[in-house]
Design a protein around this motif. Structure first.
Motif, PDB file in Angstrom:
ATOM      1  N   CYS A 111      -5.756  45.191  32.037  1.00  0.00           N
ATOM      2  CA  CYS A 111      -4.442  45.672  31.638  1.00  0.00           C
ATOM      3  C   CYS A 111      -3.494  45.699  32.837  1.00  0.00           C
ATOM      4  O   CYS A 111      -3.913  45.607  33.988  1.00  0.00           O
ATOM      5  N   GLU A 171       0.943  46.994  33.815  1.00  0.00           N
ATOM      6  CA  GLU A 171       2.135  47.709  33.358  1.00  0.00           C
ATOM      7  C   GLU A 171       2.964  46.828  32.433  1.00  0.00           C
ATOM      8  O   GLU A 171       3.003  45.610  32.585  1.00  0.00           O
ATOM      9  N   SER A 172       3.622  47.480  31.477  1.00  0.00           N
ATOM     10  CA  SER A 172       4.494  46.796  30.536  1.00  0.00           C
ATOM     11  C   SER A 172       5.708  47.676  30.280  1.00  0.00           C
ATOM     12  O   SER A 172       5.565  48.855  29.986  1.00  0.00           O
ATOM     13  N   LYS A 198       7.683  47.261  27.807  1.00  0.00           N
ATOM     14  CA  LYS A 198       7.755  47.371  26.351  1.00  0.00           C
ATOM     15  C   LYS A 198       6.701  48.310  25.772  1.00  0.00           C
ATOM     16  O   LYS A 198       6.969  49.081  24.864  1.00  0.00           O
ATOM     17  N   TYR A 199       5.446  48.241  26.296  1.00  0.00           N
ATOM     18  CA  TYR A 199       4.324  48.969  25.701  1.00  0.00           C
ATOM     19  C   TYR A 199       3.733  50.053  26.596  1.00  0.00           C
ATOM     20  O   TYR A 199       2.838  50.771  26.174  1.00  0.00           O
ATOM     21  N   GLY A 200       4.195  50.153  27.829  1.00  0.00           N
ATOM     22  CA  GLY A 200       3.607  51.098  28.778  1.00  0.00           C
ATOM     23  C   GLY A 200       2.483  50.426  29.541  1.00  0.00           C
ATOM     24  O   GLY A 200       2.585  50.145  30.721  1.00  0.00           O
ATOM     25  N   ALA A 205      -0.509  47.167  28.795  1.00  0.00           N
ATOM     26  CA  ALA A 205      -0.974  46.126  27.874  1.00  0.00           C
ATOM     27  C   ALA A 205      -1.772  45.083  28.652  1.00  0.00           C
ATOM     28  O   ALA A 205      -1.724  45.045  29.881  1.00  0.00           O
ATOM     29  N   HIS A 235       2.309  42.910  32.413  1.00  0.00           N
ATOM     30  CA  HIS A 235       2.178  42.270  31.110  1.00  0.00           C
ATOM     31  C   HIS A 235       3.411  41.409  30.874  1.00  0.00           C
ATOM     32  O   HIS A 235       4.526  41.786  31.226  1.00  0.00           O
ATOM     33  N   ASP A 252       6.014  40.713  28.832  1.00  0.00           N
ATOM     34  CA  ASP A 252       6.709  41.290  27.679  1.00  0.00           C
ATOM     35  C   ASP A 252       7.515  40.255  26.894  1.00  0.00           C
ATOM     36  O   ASP A 252       7.843  40.482  25.736  1.00  0.00           O
ATOM     37  N   SER A 297      -0.402  36.924  22.484  1.00  0.00           N
ATOM     38  CA  SER A 297      -1.292  37.756  23.306  1.00  0.00           C
ATOM     39  C   SER A 297      -2.197  36.885  24.179  1.00  0.00           C
ATOM     40  O   SER A 297      -2.370  35.688  23.938  1.00  0.00           O
TER      41      SER A 297
END
Length: 164
Positions: free
Chosen positions: A23, A25-26, A28-30, A32, A65, A67, A72
């Motif tokens: 994983c 940082e993102s 959009k999602y925190g 991912a 990530h 974004d 995926s």
């Protein structure tokens, strides 16, 4: 340990090869999955599996990530469109490492929704763990859920064939 937790997705294919996705940082999602895939081909030893898990965890947060991409990491890896299709032939094991524990969460593949966490079968292992301990849980999950997913898929295929 720099962060509160690290989370990785370990997909297991029908040949028991391990596909690790860390994983990052993102916006959009925190947090991912990032565009990094590590592979451990079967057969492997307990030591190799544990080294692989640590390598995937150590790759967490090495990049952000993507974004902007609607696809995926596992979709890109399998070259299948849609998360459900990309994971249909795989079993997901979610692993979260904190300062004191590893949480190993198996999933069961629902062929309409994709991988579903099985909260009742979460395994907690102390950090640090004894050599072979993490592997034992992962191996057990593979034996139960990879084999069960194969059986469930065969039943679904037979039902679909019968309904035709």
């Amino acid at each position: 340990m720099e962060r509160e937790f690290y989370t990785i997705s370990v997909y297991v294919d029908k040949d028991e090869n391990l596909i690790g996705i860390p994983c990052g940082e993102s916006e959009k999602y925190g947090i991912a999955d990032i565009d990094t895939v590590l592979l451990l081909k079967a057969p492997y030893s307990a030591k190799e599996v544990e080294a692989f898990i640590e390598k995937v965890i150590n790759t967490c947060f090495t990049k952000k990530h993507n974004d902007e991409s609607p696809v995926s990491t596992i979709e890109r890896y399998t070259k299948k469109k849609g998360f459900v299709a990309a994971t249909a032939d795989l079993t997901l094991i979610s692993i979260v490492k904190t300062e004191n524990t590893y949480s190993i969460m198996p999933t069961f593949n629902d062929y309409e929704k994709g991988p579903l966490c099985i909260d009742d079968d979460e395994r907690i292992v102390a950090n640090p763990y004894k050599e072979g301990e993490l592997y034992e849980h992962i191996h057990d999950i593979i034996m139960v859920y990879v084999k069960a997913n194969t059986f469930y898929k065969e039943i679904a295929e037979l039902e679909a064939e019968k309904n035709k």
